[in-house]
Design a protein around this motif. Sequence first.
Motif, short mmCIF file in Angstrom:
data_model
loop_
_atom_site.label_atom_id
_atom_site.label_comp_id
_atom_site.label_asym_id
_atom_site.label_seq_id
_atom_site.Cartn_x
_atom_site.Cartn_y
_atom_site.Cartn_z
N GLY B 194 0.89 -1.36 0.07
CA GLY B 194 -0.14 -0.14 -0.15
C GLY B 194 0.74 1.15 0.07
N ARG B 195 2.08 1.36 -0.07
CA ARG B 195 2.77 2.44 0.12
C ARG B 195 3.64 2.78 -1.10
NH1 ARG B 195 1.32 5.24 3.98
NH2 ARG B 195 3.33 6.19 4.17
N PHE B 196 3.22 2.16 -2.25
CA PHE B 196 3.95 2.70 -3.68
C PHE B 196 2.74 2.65 -4.68
CE2 PHE B 196 5.93 2.10 -7.55
CZ PHE B 196 7.38 2.97 -7.36
N THR B 197 2.74 3.66 -5.49
CA THR B 197 2.17 3.45 -6.72
C THR B 197 2.65 4.42 -7.93
OG1 THR B 197 -0.11 3.70 -7.62
CG2 THR B 197 0.39 5.57 -6.36
N TYR B 198 2.29 4.45 -9.01
CA TYR B 198 2.67 5.11 -10.07
C TYR B 198 1.49 5.77 -10.73
CZ TYR B 198 2.24 0.72 -12.80
OH TYR B 198 1.63 -0.47 -13.12
N PRO B 199 1.47 6.90 -11.36
CA PRO B 199 0.62 7.40 -12.30
C PRO B 199 0.08 6.54 -13.42
CG PRO B 199 2.20 9.06 -12.04
CD PRO B 199 2.76 7.79 -11.76
N GLU B 200 -1.05 6.50 -13.92
CA GLU B 200 -1.52 5.84 -15.24
C GLU B 200 -0.64 5.88 -16.14
OE1 GLU B 200 -5.53 6.75 -16.16
OE2 GLU B 200 -6.27 6.33 -14.16
N ALA B 201 -0.79 4.69 -17.24
CA ALA B 201 0.30 4.87 -18.38
C ALA B 201 0.25 5.95 -19.36
CB ALA B 201 0.61 3.49 -18.98
N ASP B 266 1.70 13.39 -6.51
CA ASP B 266 2.26 14.54 -5.61
C ASP B 266 1.54 14.40 -4.48
OD1 ASP B 266 4.04 14.97 -7.63
OD2 ASP B 266 3.08 16.69 -8.41
N THR B 267 0.02 14.56 -4.60
CA THR B 267 -0.91 14.97 -3.29
C THR B 267 -0.81 13.56 -2.42
OG1 THR B 267 -2.28 15.92 -4.96
CG2 THR B 267 -3.32 15.48 -2.82
N LEU B 268 -0.70 12.49 -2.92
CA LEU B 268 -0.53 11.10 -2.21
C LEU B 268 0.54 11.34 -1.37
CD1 LEU B 268 -1.89 8.32 -4.63
CD2 LEU B 268 -3.02 9.34 -2.73
N PHE B 269 1.80 11.61 -2.02
CA PHE B 269 3.17 11.80 -1.39
C PHE B 269 3.15 12.64 -0.28
CE2 PHE B 269 7.39 13.10 -1.37
CZ PHE B 269 8.30 12.04 -1.05
N GLU B 270 2.67 13.78 -0.65
CA GLU B 270 2.76 15.04 0.39
C GLU B 270 1.69 14.77 1.57
OE1 GLU B 270 2.16 18.91 -1.45
OE2 GLU B 270 3.09 18.41 -3.20
N ARG B 271 0.70 14.09 1.37
CA ARG B 271 -0.17 13.61 2.43
C ARG B 271 0.38 12.58 3.25
NH1 ARG B 271 -5.99 14.80 -0.21
NH2 ARG B 271 -5.78 12.30 -0.60
N GLY B 272 1.34 11.75 2.65
CA GLY B 272 1.93 10.50 3.45
C GLY B 272 1.02 9.36 3.27
N GLU B 273 0.33 9.15 1.99
CA GLU B 273 -0.51 8.07 1.68
C GLU B 273 0.52 6.95 1.02
OE1 GLU B 273 -4.43 7.49 0.57
OE2 GLU B 273 -4.63 9.77 0.96
N VAL B 274 1.71 7.50 0.37
CA VAL B 274 2.70 6.70 -0.33
C VAL B 274 4.17 7.19 0.31
CG1 VAL B 274 1.05 5.94 -2.20
CG2 VAL B 274 2.61 7.91 -2.43
N ASP B 275 4.99 6.20 0.07
CA ASP B 275 6.53 6.58 0.37
C ASP B 275 7.21 7.41 -0.72
OD1 ASP B 275 6.04 6.29 3.09
OD2 ASP B 275 6.61 4.11 3.12
#
Lengths: 277, 411
Positions: B194-201, B266-275
């Motif tokens: 749950g701590r990593f993701t990437y934007p759609e292709a 960016d938002t997910l990273f800044e809010r700490g949802e992903v690392d």
Amino acid sequence: MGAPRSHRFPVALLPLLVFAGVLTLAGILPSLVGSLEGWGELAADPRFLSSFAFSLWVATVSSLGATIAGLLLSLAIYNLKGAQRVFAQVYRIPLILPHLTVAFLTLLIWTPSGFLASGLHSLGLLDDPQILGPVLYSGWGWGIILTYLLKETPFIMVLVLASLGQMDSQLVLAARNLGAGRWQIFRQVFWPQCFGSLQTGFIIIFLYSLGAYEVPFLVGESYPPMVSIQLYGSLFKQDPSQRAKALAFLIVIFVFSLVFLYAYFRASKKAQNQEDT
Amino acid sequence: MKINKGQSILLAVMVLILGASGACKASIDKSDVRNLSWAEIEAKAKGTTVTWAMWGGDDRINTWVDTVVATRLKKDYGVDLLRIPMDASVFVSKVSNEKSANKEQGSLDLLWINGENFRRAKSEGLLLGPISDKLPNMALVNPQDVVYDFGTLVEGYEVPYGRAQFVFEYDSAKIPSPPRNFVELKAWIIAHPGRFTYPEASDFTGSAFIRQVFYASSGGQANYIKPFDQDEFAVDSAPLWAWLKDVRPYLWQKGTTYPSDKAKLDTLFERGEVDFNMSYSQGGAQGLIHAGRYPATVRTLVMERQSLGNIHYTAVPFNSPNPAGALILANLLLDPAIQASKNDPLNWGDFTVLDTSKLKGQDKASFESLDLGPATLPLQVLAANMVPEISSSYVEALENKWERHVLTDSP
């Protein structure tokens, strides 16, 4: 005088008809021409079908939910008195907010790092904020639906309260004096009074939520996409080979909307006629 | 007011005439700006407005354009700048539609473009060119750097603008020893559900992430200098889809949904949802620390010998209403002071395309005194791990197949 009045061509409508007709045709005809090679591919592509089914689901749940909630809340407000009734006008707030803002609100409230999760967490009611994840990202479009419910329920309420305002309030008293129960008053006094506004509201919300872009863009899932997202992607973001297919899909949606409107009005007219007899 | 029959018909006819006149062509200046001297181009551009369509997903870039660039453009050339935020694939489709509708007068003057969008624009004849030979500041660029763009010959149809390299961003206070290659990254993702993701292709950054996994999982960049072949691609890309599907259940939201663009990651990273965040801008993280959006402990990293680098460009659409203004702006973007300002992480952190050995005096000093900050990797590390971009026909195939293989599982 010649022909009976109702059969005469409405000349006064001519400017409007020319305007609307030219604009619609200017959009539809080039799409129709451009879509010729796309129909076969469209049938073979499951993405378009699933995005259409998904959009129907979201539009149906959103518009039905908003209509029912709007009706019930309107009746509740109608029965309020004095200061309470004035205070109840806060229901109008979502009306003046743009759809985009309401979608942001949904996002702020429901994400795992949002208000609801952190609120419940600090109250000790929620251990793992990730539990809320599925609300927005289950693949069932709840984020879109929640946004439309928040935004459109007040819209229904404005319509319904306006038509209730035109009703003689003595009617309710009279019905009660004649021994009608709550259900009977609802069925025979309120329902006939509100039905027209509910119908109009439902259709507006249904067709809007079926095709709108900005709410699904903000709070929708990657898959399945709403039709607007799928169309925008195929027309602009992917390579040109998707174009004919997307135009064919556009026409399917246009025809569907026409058929939906026709079938809906036919059915409701029939229901109205039965009620009258 | 009541309208009678005659007035109605008159109104209808007027509507028709108005509609038709909109379709008529306004008078268009057919003279080719490329036949003018630079002084004539400057004179022609003075007092006009130039419309620049560019990706608008980064506030800091937008602000830099609206202030630093717009001010210089107005002061030095008397030209106003109108920035239109638009994805590159969208404006290429728009100009393509205008071309097939024979619309000689478009609405955009300059495009921020590269890669597959440039290939499409050039091959469909959507660009005015060659143009780069007209620009005085091209003398400061090493011509060898701008021969190919994602495998497509540039041939002067676009003007270099910046040099970007792909980095991952992470908080060193949370992750003291981050993964160094894609094998380690896979293990890290699986160990931290749950701590990593990437934007759609379909997103620029998401697409670049997938290309790096593609390189890493199938023999590296050297393997893809060959021309694109559908059958070979199916074999080559199999390990990529396997990698992405292996990590899928361990991604943010179990890989059922992905951020639709970089701004959402960016938002997910800044809010700490992903690392981890990722960026095709090697100096961007330092700027975000300055802006207070990232904690001071955020650092960047590149995967060993798998960090994509490219040059991005500007180009002029064939139906630009103000090509002279567009050339003035494209040239100004190569100005040493503008390039140094862009390279400053406080503004943007996008590296220069100028050959700094050709610069002298104040211009040279402004690059040497740049403080790239602790979040930006040393230039030697960036250079040693950089790999060139793949030919753009691969990019389209990867983006289309990702949706089938990874998102919907319906190959």
